[in-house]
Design an enzyme around this catalytic site. Structure first.
Site, PDB file in Angstrom:
ATOM      1  N   CYS A   7      74.169  92.360  25.894  1.00  0.00           N
ATOM      2  CA  CYS A   7      75.402  93.150  25.972  1.00  0.00           C
ATOM      3  C   CYS A   7      75.087  94.535  25.401  1.00  0.00           C
ATOM      4  O   CYS A   7      73.923  94.914  25.300  1.00  0.00           O
ATOM      5  CB  CYS A   7      76.564  92.468  25.259  1.00  0.00           C
ATOM      6  SG  CYS A   7      76.459  92.387  23.459  1.00  0.00           S
ATOM      7  N   ASN A  10      75.070  93.916  20.825  1.00  0.00           N
ATOM      8  CA  ASN A  10      74.550  92.641  20.337  1.00  0.00           C
ATOM      9  C   ASN A  10      75.265  92.158  19.073  1.00  0.00           C
ATOM     10  O   ASN A  10      74.655  91.579  18.180  1.00  0.00           O
ATOM     11  CB  ASN A  10      73.033  92.714  20.132  1.00  0.00           C
ATOM     12  CG  ASN A  10      72.354  91.365  19.957  1.00  0.00           C
ATOM     13  OD1 ASN A  10      71.414  91.238  19.184  1.00  0.00           O
ATOM     14  ND2 ASN A  10      72.803  90.346  20.655  1.00  0.00           N
ATOM     15  N   CYS A  12      78.904  91.060  19.644  1.00  0.00           N
ATOM     16  CA  CYS A  12      80.065  90.297  20.122  1.00  0.00           C
ATOM     17  C   CYS A  12      79.671  89.322  21.230  1.00  0.00           C
ATOM     18  O   CYS A  12      79.515  88.132  20.989  1.00  0.00           O
ATOM     19  CB  CYS A  12      81.179  91.224  20.624  1.00  0.00           C
ATOM     20  SG  CYS A  12      81.983  92.193  19.329  1.00  0.00           S
ATOM     21  N   ARG A  13      79.507  89.822  22.436  1.00  0.00           N
ATOM     22  CA  ARG A  13      79.337  88.942  23.593  1.00  0.00           C
ATOM     23  C   ARG A  13      77.986  88.239  23.640  1.00  0.00           C
ATOM     24  O   ARG A  13      77.932  87.011  23.801  1.00  0.00           O
ATOM     25  CB  ARG A  13      79.554  89.736  24.885  1.00  0.00           C
ATOM     26  CG  ARG A  13      80.965  90.258  25.013  1.00  0.00           C
ATOM     27  CD  ARG A  13      81.109  91.204  26.171  1.00  0.00           C
ATOM     28  NE  ARG A  13      80.383  92.442  25.913  1.00  0.00           N
ATOM     29  CZ  ARG A  13      80.194  93.402  26.797  1.00  0.00           C
ATOM     30  NH1 ARG A  13      80.671  93.273  28.021  1.00  0.00           N
ATOM     31  NH2 ARG A  13      79.539  94.493  26.479  1.00  0.00           N
ATOM     32  N   SER A  14      76.894  88.978  23.524  1.00  0.00           N
ATOM     33  CA  SER A  14      75.589  88.318  23.672  1.00  0.00           C
ATOM     34  C   SER A  14      75.258  87.366  22.521  1.00  0.00           C
ATOM     35  O   SER A  14      74.695  86.296  22.768  1.00  0.00           O
ATOM     36  CB  SER A  14      74.469  89.326  23.930  1.00  0.00           C
ATOM     37  OG  SER A  14      74.356  90.274  22.908  1.00  0.00           O
ATOM     38  N   ASP A 123      84.423  93.058  27.060  1.00  0.00           N
ATOM     39  CA  ASP A 123      84.070  93.384  25.683  1.00  0.00           C
ATOM     40  C   ASP A 123      85.325  93.285  24.811  1.00  0.00           C
ATOM     41  O   ASP A 123      86.274  94.040  25.002  1.00  0.00           O
ATOM     42  CB  ASP A 123      83.502  94.797  25.619  1.00  0.00           C
ATOM     43  CG  ASP A 123      82.872  95.127  24.282  1.00  0.00           C
ATOM     44  OD1 ASP A 123      83.112  94.382  23.298  1.00  0.00           O
ATOM     45  OD2 ASP A 123      82.127  96.122  24.208  1.00  0.00           O
TER      46      ASP A 123
END
Length: 154
Positions: A7, A10, A12-14, A123
């Site tokens: 993401c 690095n 939140c999402r990934s 996001d």
């Protein structure tokens, strides 16, 4: 098989995808066959733990992200990983621009690869708690589909 989730920062999402998918891989007893990592295309958060809201939402569902630290994607990752999955189109474009001609890694959007109707993991950084729950919902579903796909390849 080595899988990398990417993401922007690095945090939140990934890392959520890494933590959830690592949990799914362990539950399936495939931790010796599938390696999981995450990275960000940006360098703003290198060395930092996942966003506290991300960690809290994950913990509420039984996923531990405490040991994860943000790192920036490196061109060498194209050689280290078999499958690189971007969280959104912007990150996919950034990765495509960095991709060397000799890359052996498969590169795609995480949700498209897993047959999700939505193409991007949104996001949640600038939103409320419900955004972090939505990200977890998408990642849990896509992770299960990805695991089934990888299991068939092993």
């Amino acid at each position: 098989m080595k899988v990398l989730f990417v993401c922007l920062g690095n945090i939140c999402r990934s890392p959520t995808a890494e933590g959830v998918f690592r949990h799914q891989v362990r539950a399936a007893g495939l931790q010796d066959e599938i390696e999981v990592d995450s990275a960000g295309t940006g360098d703003w958060h290198v060395g930092k733990a996942p966003d506290s809201r991300t960690a809290r939402a994950a913990r509420q569902r039984g996923y531990a992200l405490d040991d994860l630290r943000a790192r920036q994607f490196e061109v060498a990752d194209f050689q280290r990983f078999d499958l690189i999955l971007a969280m959104d189109r912007s990150n996919l474009r950034d990765l495509q621009a960095l991709r060397p001609a000799t890359s052996r890694a498969e590169l795609d959007l995480f949700l498209r690869r897993c047959g999700q109707a939505e193409q991007e993991v949104p996001d949640p950084y600038y939103g409320g708690a419900d955004g972090f729950d939505q990200v977890l919902d998408l990642i849990e579903c896509a992770g299960a589909a990805l695991l089934a796909d990888l299991r068939a390849q092993l």
